[in-house]
Design an enzyme around this catalytic site. Structure first.
Site, PDB file in Angstrom:
ATOM      1  N   LYS A  35       0.840  -1.200   0.000  1.00 23.91           N
ATOM      2  CA  LYS A  35       0.000   0.000   0.000  1.00 23.91           C
ATOM      3  C   LYS A  35       0.880   1.256   0.000  1.00 23.91           C
ATOM      4  CE  LYS A  35      -0.322   0.102   5.051  1.00 23.91           C
ATOM      5  NZ  LYS A  35      -1.001  -0.536   6.194  1.00 23.91           N
ATOM      6  N   TYR A 269      19.802  29.970   7.415  1.00 30.20           N
ATOM      7  CA  TYR A 269      18.719  30.780   7.989  1.00 30.20           C
ATOM      8  C   TYR A 269      18.753  30.761   9.512  1.00 30.20           C
ATOM      9  CZ  TYR A 269      16.594  30.453   3.340  1.00 30.20           C
ATOM     10  OH  TYR A 269      16.344  30.509   2.011  1.00 30.20           O
TER      11      TYR A 269
HETATM   12  C1  LIG Z   1      -0.330  -1.647   6.858  1.00 27.59           C
HETATM   13  C2  LIG Z   1      -1.013  -2.862   7.263  1.00 27.59           C
HETATM   14  C3  LIG Z   1      -0.292  -4.056   7.478  1.00 27.59           C
HETATM   15  C4  LIG Z   1       1.209  -4.134   7.461  1.00 27.59           C
HETATM   16  O1  LIG Z   1       1.748  -3.664   8.671  1.00 27.59           O
HETATM   17  P1  LIG Z   1       3.318  -3.762   8.959  1.00 27.59           P
HETATM   18  O2  LIG Z   1       3.472  -3.333  10.356  1.00 27.59           O
HETATM   19  O3  LIG Z   1       3.978  -2.796   8.011  1.00 27.59           O
HETATM   20  O4  LIG Z   1       3.731  -5.142   8.679  1.00 27.59           O
HETATM   21  C5  LIG Z   1      -1.020  -5.200   7.741  1.00 27.59           C
HETATM   22  N1  LIG Z   1      -2.369  -5.190   7.804  1.00 27.59           N
HETATM   23  C6  LIG Z   1      -3.080  -4.055   7.630  1.00 27.59           C
HETATM   24  C7  LIG Z   1      -4.563  -4.108   7.722  1.00 27.59           C
HETATM   25  C8  LIG Z   1      -2.430  -2.851   7.366  1.00 27.59           C
HETATM   26  O5  LIG Z   1      -3.144  -1.732   7.215  1.00 27.59           O
END
Ligand SMILES: *Cc1c(COP(=O)(O)O)cnc(C)c1O
Length: 379
Positions: A35, A269
């Site tokens: 994702k 800055y």
């Molecule tokens: C993002 C996500 C994961 C993966 O989590 P990690 O800690 O990166 O392994 C698994 N399940 C769901 C529903 C997520 O949203």
């Protein structure tokens, strides 16, 4: 999407990615999470690389990401974790054979309507077991079962839930309660669909909670090399260290020029840095526009010529300065490594974990930020 005009680069080591995936278990039992553009590493190149080492499933965020994978020719099981958000996406999910998580009664109604038009849809049942985010509660199962059973066009493939504290050994009781709730819901579904597969673990669970591996583990951070147990005791991080995972992402930027700063002169800055003695400064083409948080000003380190150098003065939009007094060989055009890079003996590369610790955040955020702000190259 990226800051295309910058000379900085996000390097993605697909060989390391593949090794991490293979280390984490059998391909069929893993659902790599890609994702948010594969945590900043690039959706399609990451998915293709994982497919080469046998990945059979992918978790994406959105239906559009799932469609992108299909259009690239990937034939794996694909689960868009956030589910369907637009009416039009129900049809698309069916057309592209995505496995859509159903998470509430409205989803169920939409899926049923789709099936009633004669289309088929692969579905996952998302269960709420303690995350308080998405999913059916146990009491809602009877309605779910009735709706799904009466529509053969809806094909339940998976039952999913998500652990809130898989990375916290001190929350083991809560985690166990989540797992028990999950198993109860799974049993009700299994009685109707014996082949339905379970997935509960994220990276932390995959590494530390083998009792909840079930058929499928959803691994995100770990395939990119991150440690979900950072900050815990050596005993609690043993499961991570045993895997010898490697960071997949590195970030480089060229030195633009090298100059002298005299004792008493200030830099950048706000003049938050003043030289106490004569020093040599390198100006590097990276800044907060390329993912280097301004809050790291005066406290971060980089690698140049294999050595650690200290960043000094305010970080600018696309430039930052480093003290290279100990590296007389540095010249314009040399590469500075903001993450990764090879370190000389006695030095270690900067990791996303180190940067996250300095900023008071988690490496997920660093990877997304760096990956989205720099043009990516693959090796
Ligand atoms: C993002 C996500 C994961 C993966 O989590 P990690 O800690 O990166 O392994 C698994 N399940 C769901 C529903 C997520 O949203």
């Amino acid at each position: 999407m990226h800051c295309t005009y910058t000379p900085s680069r996000c390097h993605v080591n697909t060989a390391a990615l593949k090794r991490n995936f293979v280390r984490l278990g059998d391909a069929v039992s893993l659902m790599p999470v890609v994702k948010s553009d594969a945590y900043g590493h690039g959706l399609l190149p990451v998915a293709r690389a994982l497919a080469e080492v046998g990945a059979r499933r992918f978790a994406v965020g959105t239906v559009s990401e799932g469609i992108a994978l299909r259009q690239a020719g990937l034939v794996q099981q694909i689960v868009p974790l956030m589910g369907v958000m637009e009416a039009e996406e129900w049809r698309q999910a069916s057309q592209y054979s995505l496995t859509v998580p159903l998470e509430n009664g409205d989803d169920l109604t939409c899926a049923a309507q789709l099936a009633d038009t004669g289309l088929s849809l692969r579905v996952a049942v998302k269960c709420e077991t303690g995350m308080g985010r998405l999913g059916f509660c146990a009491e809602e199962l009877p309605l779910l079962l009735e709706t799904l059973r009466s529509r053969p066009g809806l094909e339940p493939e998976l039952v999913l839930s998500h652990l809130a504290c898989a990375d916290q050994p001190d929350e083991a009781v809560y985690t166990q309660a989540q797992a028990e709730c999950f198993e109860g819901m799974w049993r009700a579904l299994r009685d109707v669909w014996p082949g339905i597969e379970r997935s509960l673990n994220n990276s932390a669970g995959t590494l530390a909670l083998p009792q909840y591996r079930y058929e499928i583990c959803r691994v995100g951070l770990a395939i990119y090399g991150g440690n979900p147990f950072a900050g815990l005791t050596p005993q609690d991080t043993a499961a991570y260290r045993a895997q010898q995972l490697e960071w997949v992402m590195s970030v480089s930027a060229p030195v633009l020029r090298v100059r002298q700063l005299k004792a008493g002169q200030s830099l950048s800055y706000g003049r938050i840095f003043t030289a106490s003695h004569d020093i040599t400064v390198a100006v590097v083409a990276a800044g907060y526009a390329t993912g280097v948080a301004r809050a790291l000003s005066n406290i971060m380190e980089l690698i140049i010529h294999g050595r650690r150098v200290r960043q000094i003065g305010r970080i600018c939009m696309s430039m930052l300065m480093v003290d290279v007094s100990n590296l007389p060989q540095v010249r314009a055009g040399d590469l500075a490594w903001i993450l990764g890079g090879s370190a000389a003996a006695g030095y270690s590369p900067v990791t996303a974990q180190e940067m996250a610790d300095t900023l008071g955040t988690i490496p997920y955020e660093i990877l997304c930020q760096m990956g989205m702000s720099n043009p990516r190259v693959y090796c």
